[in-house]
Design a protein around this motif. Structure first.
Motif, short mmCIF file in Angstrom:
data_model
loop_
_atom_site.label_atom_id
_atom_site.label_comp_id
_atom_site.label_asym_id
_atom_site.label_seq_id
_atom_site.Cartn_x
_atom_site.Cartn_y
_atom_site.Cartn_z
N TRP A 87 55.37 5.86 3.99
CA TRP A 87 54.66 6.70 3.02
C TRP A 87 53.14 6.63 3.09
CZ3 TRP A 87 57.96 5.30 -1.94
CH2 TRP A 87 59.27 5.77 -1.75
N ALA A 88 52.57 5.69 3.83
CA ALA A 88 51.11 5.56 3.85
C ALA A 88 50.44 6.86 4.30
CB ALA A 88 50.69 4.41 4.76
N GLY A 89 51.02 7.50 5.30
CA GLY A 89 50.45 8.73 5.80
C GLY A 89 50.52 9.89 4.83
N ALA A 90 51.39 9.75 3.82
CA ALA A 90 51.53 10.81 2.82
C ALA A 90 50.70 10.53 1.57
CB ALA A 90 53.00 10.94 2.42
N GLY A 91 49.89 9.48 1.63
CA GLY A 91 48.98 9.20 0.51
C GLY A 91 49.57 8.34 -0.59
N VAL A 92 50.67 7.65 -0.29
CA VAL A 92 51.26 6.74 -1.28
C VAL A 92 51.08 5.31 -0.78
CG1 VAL A 92 53.36 6.05 -2.49
CG2 VAL A 92 52.96 8.47 -1.97
N ASN A 93 50.29 4.54 -1.51
CA ASN A 93 50.06 3.14 -1.18
C ASN A 93 51.17 2.29 -1.80
OD1 ASN A 93 47.38 4.54 -1.21
ND2 ASN A 93 46.68 2.56 -0.43
N VAL A 94 51.82 1.47 -1.00
CA VAL A 94 52.86 0.57 -1.51
C VAL A 94 52.46 -0.86 -1.14
CG1 VAL A 94 55.31 0.03 -1.61
CG2 VAL A 94 54.57 2.37 -1.10
N ASN A 95 52.25 -1.67 -2.15
CA ASN A 95 51.84 -3.06 -1.96
C ASN A 95 52.55 -3.95 -2.97
OD1 ASN A 95 49.56 -2.88 0.13
ND2 ASN A 95 48.89 -1.37 -1.39
N ALA A 96 52.30 -5.24 -2.90
CA ALA A 96 52.95 -6.17 -3.82
C ALA A 96 52.00 -7.31 -4.17
CB ALA A 96 54.23 -6.73 -3.21
N ILE A 97 52.30 -7.94 -5.29
CA ILE A 97 51.64 -9.16 -5.72
C ILE A 97 52.70 -10.25 -5.76
CG2 ILE A 97 50.48 -10.34 -7.64
CD1 ILE A 97 48.68 -8.32 -6.32
N ALA A 98 52.36 -11.43 -5.28
CA ALA A 98 53.26 -12.57 -5.35
C ALA A 98 52.67 -13.59 -6.33
CB ALA A 98 53.46 -13.20 -3.98
N PRO A 99 53.10 -13.55 -7.59
CA PRO A 99 52.57 -14.52 -8.56
C PRO A 99 53.01 -15.94 -8.22
CG PRO A 99 53.64 -12.66 -9.66
CD PRO A 99 54.02 -12.60 -8.22
N GLY A 100 52.12 -16.88 -8.54
CA GLY A 100 52.49 -18.28 -8.44
C GLY A 100 53.19 -18.71 -9.71
N TYR A 101 52.94 -19.94 -10.12
CA TYR A 101 53.59 -20.47 -11.33
C TYR A 101 52.80 -20.02 -12.55
CZ TYR A 101 56.74 -23.12 -8.41
OH TYR A 101 57.72 -23.46 -7.52
N ILE A 102 53.35 -19.03 -13.24
CA ILE A 102 52.69 -18.37 -14.36
C ILE A 102 53.40 -18.74 -15.66
CG2 ILE A 102 51.94 -16.14 -15.30
CD1 ILE A 102 50.74 -16.78 -12.55
#
Length: 254
Positions: free
Chosen positions: A177-192
């Motif tokens: 989807w990057a080429g279609a203008g949709v950014n897909v990413n993630a966050i990996a939280p630590g010990y919250i």
């Protein structure tokens, strides 16, 4: 565009799952602080989150939904789009954990965790991507992964599997989807400090062992995750695709 405006969410509408407490609430509040409108989704009351955002003068719309009901989940994005308006971002935060030795983990605990943490997240990504690309819009997806997207953990087999899977989903959707203008990413939280870590924090020995490994020498706060999510929703991260960013007080660096 000024440097500061690149981090603004003014005029953006973002759906956040599991925003009633913990990390999800911290994310929702951070989005509001950045000027975004929050659509808070879950089956529990969002009253506390609404109060916090209201006190800031921010915008929030609570939308009740059982995220474990996949038939409802499949129509959620379209329903919100039609009733509230187009979405600019999606944050897949809702998740559960079940603790047991792997030899004792039940089928029910496996299925429940995988269904919510992984399948629901994918279905929401799929629906958001379809709607966004069909209308030729740009969009942002942020999946809330975990340190257990990279590590094995102890006594949380289904949770570890779900978070490894979510990292993979983040990468494959970014590729498609990057080429279609949709950014897909993630966050990996630590010990919250959240509901999911309550049992760990209540165990004096385990909590001390965890803190001994964290260079920042403290448990994270939900708002620590919110700032990183805002970055991935904002224009400042326009060339970031398929990344999973640890926000862990230095845990993985140790």
């Amino acid at each position: 565009m000024s440097d500061l405006s690149a981090f603004s969410l003014d005029g953006k509408r973002v759906l956040v799952t599991g925003a009633n407490t913990g990390i999800g609430q911290g994310i929702a509040v951070s989005i509001a602080k950045a000027g975004g409108e929050v659509v808070a989704v879950g089956r529990s009351s969002m009253g506390e989150t609404e109060a916090r955002i209201g006190a800031l003068g921010g915008k929030i719309i609570a939308h009740r939904c059982d995220l474990g009901d996949h038939a409802t989940v499949k129509t959620l994005i379209r329903d919100v789009w039609e009733k509230i308006g187009p979405l600019d971002g999606l944050v897949n935060n809702a998740g559960i954990i079940r603790r047991a030795d792997s030899v004792d983990l039940t089928d029910a605990d496996w299925d429940e965790v995988i269904d919510l943490n992984l399948k629901t997240s994918f279905l929401l990504c799929q629906a958001f991507g379809r709607q966004t690309m069909a209308e030729g819009r740009r969009g942002r997806i942020v999946n809330i992964a975990s340190l257990l997207s990279f590590q094995g953990g102890i006594r949380v087999a289904s949770y570890t599997a779900s978070k490894h899977g979510l990292l993979g989903i983040t990468r494959i959707l970014a590729n498609e989807w990057a080429g279609a203008g949709v950014n897909v990413n993630a966050i990996a939280p630590g010990y919250i400090e959240s509901n999911n870590t309550e049992a760990l924090r209540a165990d004096g020995g385990r909590s001390a062992a965890i803190l001994a490994r964290i260079p920042a020498n403290r448990w994270g706060k939900p708002d620590d995750i919110g700032g990183a999510v805002v970055f991935l929703l904002a224009e400042a991260s326009s060339y970031v695709h398929g990344a999973t960013i640890p926000v862990d007080g230095g845990w993985l660096a140790r």
